[in-house]
Design a protein around this motif. Structure first.
Motif, PDB file in Angstrom:
ATOM      1  N   GLY A 140       0.899  -1.468  -0.272  1.00 45.98           N
ATOM      2  CA  GLY A 140      -0.134   0.204  -0.225  1.00 45.98           C
ATOM      3  C   GLY A 140       0.823   1.201   0.142  1.00 45.98           C
ATOM      4  O   GLY A 140       1.944   1.242  -0.012  1.00 45.98           O
ATOM      5  N   PRO A 141       0.177   2.281   0.540  1.00 45.53           N
ATOM      6  CA  PRO A 141       0.909   3.597   0.181  1.00 45.53           C
ATOM      7  C   PRO A 141       2.617   3.617   0.973  1.00 45.53           C
ATOM      8  O   PRO A 141       2.447   2.765   2.041  1.00 45.53           O
ATOM      9  CB  PRO A 141       0.256   4.090   0.720  1.00 45.53           C
ATOM     10  CG  PRO A 141      -1.404   4.533   0.923  1.00 45.53           C
ATOM     11  CD  PRO A 141      -1.365   2.542   1.007  1.00 45.53           C
ATOM     12  N   LEU A 142       3.604   3.992   0.339  1.00 44.41           N
ATOM     13  CA  LEU A 142       4.751   3.833   1.007  1.00 44.41           C
ATOM     14  C   LEU A 142       5.217   5.023   1.353  1.00 44.41           C
ATOM     15  O   LEU A 142       6.182   5.593   2.528  1.00 44.41           O
ATOM     16  CB  LEU A 142       5.759   3.313   0.725  1.00 44.41           C
ATOM     17  CG  LEU A 142       6.958   2.776   0.566  1.00 44.41           C
ATOM     18  CD1 LEU A 142       6.800   2.261   2.307  1.00 44.41           C
ATOM     19  CD2 LEU A 142       7.632   1.916  -0.191  1.00 44.41           C
ATOM     20  N   TRP A 143       4.935   6.337   0.116  1.00 41.42           N
ATOM     21  CA  TRP A 143       6.162   7.311   0.356  1.00 41.42           C
ATOM     22  C   TRP A 143       5.579   8.711  -0.146  1.00 41.42           C
ATOM     23  O   TRP A 143       4.283   8.066  -1.927  1.00 41.42           O
ATOM     24  CB  TRP A 143       7.415   6.874   0.175  1.00 41.42           C
ATOM     25  CG  TRP A 143       8.649   8.376  -0.232  1.00 41.42           C
ATOM     26  CD1 TRP A 143       9.757   8.915   0.461  1.00 41.42           C
ATOM     27  CD2 TRP A 143       8.054   9.264  -1.765  1.00 41.42           C
ATOM     28  NE1 TRP A 143       9.869  10.032   0.036  1.00 41.42           N
ATOM     29  CE2 TRP A 143       9.259  10.445  -1.480  1.00 41.42           C
ATOM     30  CE3 TRP A 143       7.947   9.395  -2.730  1.00 41.42           C
ATOM     31  CZ2 TRP A 143      10.029  11.370  -1.825  1.00 41.42           C
ATOM     32  CZ3 TRP A 143       8.323  10.525  -3.067  1.00 41.42           C
ATOM     33  CH2 TRP A 143       9.122  11.117  -3.493  1.00 41.42           C
ATOM     34  N   GLU A 144       5.181   9.656   0.337  1.00 35.04           N
ATOM     35  CA  GLU A 144       4.456  11.429  -0.468  1.00 35.04           C
ATOM     36  C   GLU A 144       5.575  12.110  -0.359  1.00 35.04           C
ATOM     37  O   GLU A 144       5.816  12.533   0.313  1.00 35.04           O
ATOM     38  CB  GLU A 144       3.453  11.558  -0.072  1.00 35.04           C
ATOM     39  CG  GLU A 144       2.011  10.419   0.987  1.00 35.04           C
ATOM     40  CD  GLU A 144       1.216  10.450   1.536  1.00 35.04           C
ATOM     41  OE1 GLU A 144       0.349   9.870   1.577  1.00 35.04           O
ATOM     42  OE2 GLU A 144       1.128  11.578   2.077  1.00 35.04           O
ATOM     43  N   ALA A 145       5.112  12.436  -1.776  1.00 30.26           N
ATOM     44  CA  ALA A 145       5.906  14.690  -1.506  1.00 30.26           C
ATOM     45  C   ALA A 145       5.342  15.274  -2.370  1.00 30.26           C
ATOM     46  O   ALA A 145       3.981  14.850  -2.974  1.00 30.26           O
ATOM     47  CB  ALA A 145       7.119  13.735  -2.198  1.00 30.26           C
ATOM     48  N   GLN A 146       5.560  16.232  -2.389  1.00 28.46           N
ATOM     49  CA  GLN A 146       5.148  17.486  -2.679  1.00 28.46           C
ATOM     50  C   GLN A 146       6.257  18.868  -2.589  1.00 28.46           C
ATOM     51  O   GLN A 146       7.117  19.440  -2.274  1.00 28.46           O
ATOM     52  CB  GLN A 146       3.479  18.083  -1.807  1.00 28.46           C
ATOM     53  CG  GLN A 146       2.968  19.703  -2.180  1.00 28.46           C
ATOM     54  CD  GLN A 146       2.338  19.556  -0.470  1.00 28.46           C
ATOM     55  OE1 GLN A 146       1.305  19.108  -0.327  1.00 28.46           O
ATOM     56  NE2 GLN A 146       2.389  21.507  -0.302  1.00 28.46           N
ATOM     57  N   SER A 147       5.922  18.661  -4.043  1.00 17.47           N
ATOM     58  CA  SER A 147       7.051  20.135  -4.906  1.00 17.47           C
ATOM     59  C   SER A 147       6.238  21.516  -5.332  1.00 17.47           C
ATOM     60  O   SER A 147       6.002  20.795  -6.287  1.00 17.47           O
ATOM     61  CB  SER A 147       8.283  19.525  -6.132  1.00 17.47           C
ATOM     62  OG  SER A 147       8.533  18.135  -4.863  1.00 17.47           O
ATOM     63  N   THR A 148       6.694  22.003  -4.429  1.00 17.60           N
ATOM     64  CA  THR A 148       6.418  23.697  -5.277  1.00 17.60           C
ATOM     65  C   THR A 148       7.189  24.631  -6.177  1.00 17.60           C
ATOM     66  O   THR A 148       8.060  24.369  -5.602  1.00 17.60           O
ATOM     67  CB  THR A 148       5.841  24.626  -3.426  1.00 17.60           C
ATOM     68  OG1 THR A 148       5.390  23.871  -2.701  1.00 17.60           O
ATOM     69  CG2 THR A 148       5.348  26.093  -3.914  1.00 17.60           C
ATOM     70  N   LEU A 149       6.169  24.224  -7.039  1.00 20.44           N
ATOM     71  CA  LEU A 149       7.090  25.608  -8.289  1.00 20.44           C
ATOM     72  C   LEU A 149       6.667  26.501  -8.525  1.00 20.44           C
ATOM     73  O   LEU A 149       4.734  26.684  -8.645  1.00 20.44           O
ATOM     74  CB  LEU A 149       6.538  24.348  -9.734  1.00 20.44           C
ATOM     75  CG  LEU A 149       7.758  22.784  -9.590  1.00 20.44           C
ATOM     76  CD1 LEU A 149       7.455  22.297 -10.468  1.00 20.44           C
ATOM     77  CD2 LEU A 149       9.001  22.868  -8.870  1.00 20.44           C
ATOM     78  N   LEU A 150       8.091  27.877  -8.571  1.00 18.42           N
ATOM     79  CA  LEU A 150       6.205  29.097  -9.133  1.00 18.42           C
ATOM     80  C   LEU A 150       7.301  28.926 -11.293  1.00 18.42           C
ATOM     81  O   LEU A 150       8.421  28.931 -11.337  1.00 18.42           O
ATOM     82  CB  LEU A 150       8.034  29.871  -8.365  1.00 18.42           C
ATOM     83  CG  LEU A 150       7.964  31.382  -8.903  1.00 18.42           C
ATOM     84  CD1 LEU A 150       6.274  31.853  -8.734  1.00 18.42           C
ATOM     85  CD2 LEU A 150       9.002  32.636  -8.398  1.00 18.42           C
ATOM     86  N   CYS A 151       6.133  29.486 -11.664  1.00 22.04           N
ATOM     87  CA  CYS A 151       5.913  30.326 -12.781  1.00 22.04           C
ATOM     88  C   CYS A 151       6.023  31.441 -12.395  1.00 22.04           C
ATOM     89  O   CYS A 151       4.724  32.397 -12.298  1.00 22.04           O
ATOM     90  CB  CYS A 151       4.525  29.173 -13.778  1.00 22.04           C
ATOM     91  SG  CYS A 151       4.627  29.753 -15.359  1.00 22.04           S
ATOM     92  N   LYS A 152       7.057  32.511 -13.408  1.00 24.94           N
ATOM     93  CA  LYS A 152       6.642  34.079 -13.650  1.00 24.94           C
ATOM     94  C   LYS A 152       6.349  33.755 -14.503  1.00 24.94           C
ATOM     95  O   LYS A 152       5.919  33.929 -15.331  1.00 24.94           O
ATOM     96  CB  LYS A 152       8.600  34.499 -13.619  1.00 24.94           C
ATOM     97  CG  LYS A 152       8.958  34.020 -11.965  1.00 24.94           C
ATOM     98  CD  LYS A 152      10.604  34.300 -12.409  1.00 24.94           C
ATOM     99  CE  LYS A 152      11.517  34.793 -10.885  1.00 24.94           C
ATOM    100  NZ  LYS A 152      13.028  35.568 -11.349  1.00 24.94           N
ATOM    101  N   GLY A 153       5.405  35.712 -14.257  1.00 20.28           N
ATOM    102  CA  GLY A 153       4.407  35.624 -15.267  1.00 20.28           C
ATOM    103  C   GLY A 153       3.117  35.592 -14.974  1.00 20.28           C
ATOM    104  O   GLY A 153       2.309  35.718 -16.365  1.00 20.28           O
ATOM    105  N   VAL A 154       3.161  34.226 -14.637  1.00 18.43           N
ATOM    106  CA  VAL A 154       1.591  33.980 -14.433  1.00 18.43           C
ATOM    107  C   VAL A 154       0.561  35.041 -13.955  1.00 18.43           C
ATOM    108  O   VAL A 154       0.843  35.414 -12.319  1.00 18.43           O
ATOM    109  CB  VAL A 154       1.324  32.630 -14.108  1.00 18.43           C
ATOM    110  CG1 VAL A 154      -0.856  32.748 -13.519  1.00 18.43           C
ATOM    111  CG2 VAL A 154       1.953  31.370 -14.665  1.00 18.43           C
ATOM    112  N   ASP A 155      -0.613  36.039 -14.423  1.00 19.23           N
ATOM    113  CA  ASP A 155      -1.710  36.420 -13.805  1.00 19.23           C
ATOM    114  C   ASP A 155      -2.933  35.843 -13.200  1.00 19.23           C
ATOM    115  O   ASP A 155      -3.259  36.271 -13.457  1.00 19.23           O
ATOM    116  CB  ASP A 155      -1.962  38.058 -14.911  1.00 19.23           C
ATOM    117  CG  ASP A 155      -1.776  39.031 -13.964  1.00 19.23           C
ATOM    118  OD1 ASP A 155      -2.221  38.944 -12.765  1.00 19.23           O
ATOM    119  OD2 ASP A 155      -2.919  40.244 -14.988  1.00 19.23           O
TER     120      ASP A 155
END
Length: 284
Positions: A140-155
């Motif tokens: 079953g579930p073993l590992w989780e991750a969350q990577s936060t990324l920035l995209c410049k110029g999005v309004d």
């Protein structure tokens, strides 16, 4: 958001994805697709040992806590270069990374990796979103991750959320190490991540950087290697926030609190420039 999963028979072919990434340079929308990608992968001992060597990780029967990111890299690339994904891959900035080791990662050979994107938010410089990675073994579930990324110029409409303050105290210097000029190329050969900003001064200058910068996930893996005796093997959440990039070559020093179920750490450079701050906490 409900994720609609597409199951792949084999991991994606990276060269074709790099070609696709190189041709997309514009923002095409402001809505994340609800599609996720999943695939079973095999844990191969030879690439794993190469990863341990480049990150200075000790031998262990357990997978290193950041290693599933390498297994997920092809799926992440395919997700972020899909024609329905609104942001170009080149130029995205990795702001933070959170991993959760749910159970000890030992004795695993077959893993199902799933990746998706969510949590689009306004940012003072554009918009952020999370790449979510889920790893299951045969139990079953073993590992989780969350990577936060920035995209410049999005309004996006509305106000940008205020970042939470992260101030830790009671840390002492644990160790220091030298990041050589070629570490980006060495990590790329292991991970498959050939981002030009990490490879050489010449390729980094194409993106207005004076020299190559260290890969954030290499910094995290190298830091967790130094913290190996401090960290629980499972039931732990590890979060890092990337601050100032490490310009290669460079010496860095790691400060940490004492070993235990919770703790904090910070990676500094010359003149105490803060490159990365992090913490580990038990899963609630």
């Amino acid at each position: 958001m409900t994720v609609h999963w597409l199951d792949l028979d084999t991991p994606p072919h990276l060269p074709a994805l790099y070609a696709r990434a190189a041709t997309k340079r514009t923002i095409t929308g402001d809505t994340l697709p609800d599609k996720g990608l999943r695939c079973w992968v095999t844990v191969d001992g030879k690439p794993l040992e190469a990863f341990r060597e480049v990150c200075d990780l000790p031998s262990s029967p357990l997978l290193p806590p950041t290693y599933p990111h390498l297994l997920a890299f092809g799926l992440q690339m395919q997700l972020l270069t899909d024609k329905d994904f609104p942001f170009p891959l080149l130029g995205l900035i990795h702001l933070s990374n959170q991993i959760r080791v749910l159970r000890p990662m030992g004795g695993v050979s077959q893993l199902r990796i799933g990746v998706s994107a969510n949590n689009l938010q306004k940012h003072p410089k554009g918009a952020t979103f999370d790449v979510v990675t889920q790893v299951d073994d045969l139990i079953g579930p073993l590992w989780e991750a969350q990577s936060t990324l920035l995209c410049k110029g999005v309004d996006l409409p509305g106000d940008a959320p205020q970042p939470a303050a992260s101030i830790a105290s009671g840390m002492t210097e644990l160790t220091r190490w030298y990041a050589p000029a070629d570490i980006g190329r060495r990590y790329a050969r292991v991970s498959g991540d050939y981002n030009p900003i990490h490879l050489s001064a010449a390729s980094a200058k194409l993106f207005d950087l004076p020299t190559a910068i260290a890969h954030g996930l290499w910094l995290e893996a190298r830091t967790l290697a130094a913290l190996n005796s401090h960290l629980p093997a499972a039931n732990v959440e590890i979060t890092v926030d990337f601050k100032k990039p490490v310009r290669l070559p460079a010496e860095v020093n790691l400060h940490s609190s004492e070993a235990g179920s919770s703790g904090d750490f910070q990676l500094n450079g010359h003149a105490d420039l803060v490159h990365m701050v992090g913490r580990w906490r038990p899963l609630s």
